[in-house]
Enzyme design. Structure first.
Site, short mmCIF file in Angstrom:
data_model
loop_
_atom_site.label_atom_id
_atom_site.label_comp_id
_atom_site.label_asym_id
_atom_site.label_seq_id
_atom_site.Cartn_x
_atom_site.Cartn_y
_atom_site.Cartn_z
CB VAL A 12 -0.96 -0.01 1.22
CG1 VAL A 12 -1.77 1.27 1.28
CG2 VAL A 12 -1.90 -1.21 1.15
CB SER A 38 11.88 -0.37 5.07
OG SER A 38 11.01 0.26 5.97
CB CYS A 128 -9.44 -3.65 0.24
SG CYS A 128 -9.04 -5.26 0.92
CD GLN A 155 -11.17 -10.73 0.39
OE1 GLN A 155 -12.21 -10.99 0.97
NE2 GLN A 155 -10.16 -10.18 1.01
CB SER A 158 -1.82 -7.75 -4.02
OG SER A 158 -3.10 -7.67 -4.59
N GLY A 159 -3.82 -8.57 -1.42
CA GLY A 159 -4.56 -8.09 -0.26
C GLY A 159 -3.82 -8.39 1.03
CE LYS A 212 -10.74 -6.63 9.41
NZ LYS A 212 -9.46 -6.88 8.71
CG HIS A 240 -9.93 -7.82 -3.34
ND1 HIS A 240 -8.73 -8.47 -3.49
CD2 HIS A 240 -9.96 -7.40 -2.03
CE1 HIS A 240 -8.06 -8.45 -2.34
NE2 HIS A 240 -8.78 -7.80 -1.45
#
Ligand code: NAP
Length: 334
Positions: A12, A38, A128, A155, A158-159, A212, A240
């Site tokens: 993201v 990172s 999402c 889904q 990458s979710g 959710k 998705h």
């Protein structure tokens, strides 16, 4: 405008860099944050290198106007005070605060004005799967109140983040090479498979992801709408898809639904079955809208309508929606 991205190295976070650039979001200074893993890495924004700083409890957020956070719920909870202390608006992609009464949960096409009531300086970006569904539902709600929704999600890997995308790619490579696939990120091998579990199970046997969709849809739409979801992880890299069945207060015809979707903000109608026109995730990666197709009357319910949606969940389901919230605040300043 001083802007921060927390979780810059993630799926993201990287999308935030692209979306802010693509939309020419007004930025004088951009700060990037991550964990010690990172910190020190460099990313380029508008041709300029920016070094990732380690997120710490200090005064780094002094002077920051907007902080886009996507570093997981634990990090958001731990650092919310540090981030908002000097007045930064925290637009948070995690699930940390979504259902808190004093935190608005916003999809600009549906409830943009809610973003102005944020006593803690935090605005939550919905899950999402919920974002893409409510953008589509909102179009029909304007025609007739939606009482009930059944939804099955498809889904993308990458979710679950950048490492999940890497794992799916690696699994295909390993299988083609005749090797045993590495299974770390998901509960099972995802390549050539479907996993009918996204997140952990709750007491009622729905998963957290499914609950959710129930709770967040009601909060965003300010509605008593009932949502029953089955969330499935599929071996798609990005975007998705959702098969949605709704029951409205009065019957809504296919023609009315098409008309509503055609004019709805954030929706693109792709519905021409005879010519095999319907949205598919492979072709929608990197796109902004929520695509709607396969619209038909539900033959099992006179007040039922069913359709199919596809949307890039890293974009509209995360970074783009968050940036649109910030744009909404700037455009409608009160
Ligand atoms: N992927 C999606 O489609 C999607 C959609 C909507 C919402 N979200 C939410 O967005 C958040 C990020 O998801 P993602 O998919 O981008 O995950 P990801 O690819 O795994 O990235 C996670 C990011 O969080 C950072 N991070 C982790 N712990 C940290 C800490 N203690 N301090 C500072 N930074 C930390 C990581 O930095 P390091 O590299 O330094 O570890 C990395 O940049 C999650 O809350 C997720 O639920 C994701």
């Amino acid at each position: 405008m001083k802007v921060a991205i927390v979780g810059a190295s993630g799926a993201v976070g990287q999308e935030f860099l692209r979306v802010l650039d693509e939309r020419n979001f007004p930025i004088d200074e951009l700060l990037l944050f991550g964990s010690s893993r990172s910190a020190g890495r460099t990313y380029t924004f508008k041709g300029k290198p920016i070094v990732v700083k380690e997120l710490k409890h200090n005064d780094d957020f002094k002077g920051v106007d907007i902080a886009f956070t996507s570093a997981g719920a634990g990090t958001s909870k731990e650092f919310a005070e540090t981030i908002t202390r000097y007045g930064a608006i925290m637009i948070d992609n995690s699930s940390a605060f979504r259902m808190d009464d004093d935190v608005p949960l916003v999809v600009p096409e549906v409830n943009g004005d809610d973003a102005f009531v944020r006593p803690r300086g935090i605005i939550a970006n919905p899950n999402c799967t919920t974002i893409q569904m409510v953008v589509a539902l909102n179009a029909i709600e304007a025609v007739s109140h939606i009482k009930r929704v059944h939804v099955a999600t498809y889904q993308a890997a990458s979710g679950a983040g950048a490492s999940a995308m890497a794992e799916l790619k690696k699994q295909y490579e390993q299988l083609i090479a005749g090797e045993k696939p590495t299974v770390e990120k998901f509960f099972f091998q995802l390549a050539y498979n479907l996993i009918p579990q996204v997140d952990v199970f709750t007491d009622n046997l729905y998963t957290k992801e499914e609950m959710k969709m129930y709770n967040e849809t009601r909060k965003i739409m300010h509605s008593d709408i009932a949502v029953s979801a089955t969330c499935v992880r599929v071996p798609v890299m990005r975007a998705h898809s959702e098969a949605i069945w709704i029951e409205t207060e009065r019957p809504v015809s296919v023609a009315e639904a098409r008309e509503a979707f055609a004019h709805a903000k954030g929706v693109v109608l792709e519905d021409d079955p005879e010519n095999r026109v319907y949205p598919m995730p492979l072709f929608k990666a990197g796109c902004d809208p929520v695509y709607v197709g396969r619209i038909r009357s539900d033959i099992s319910n006179p007040n039922g309508l069913t359709f199919w949606t596809v949307s890039d969940q890293i974009k509209k389901g995360a970074a783009l929606n968050a940036v649109q919230i910030a744009e909404y605040l700037l455009a409608h300043q009160k």
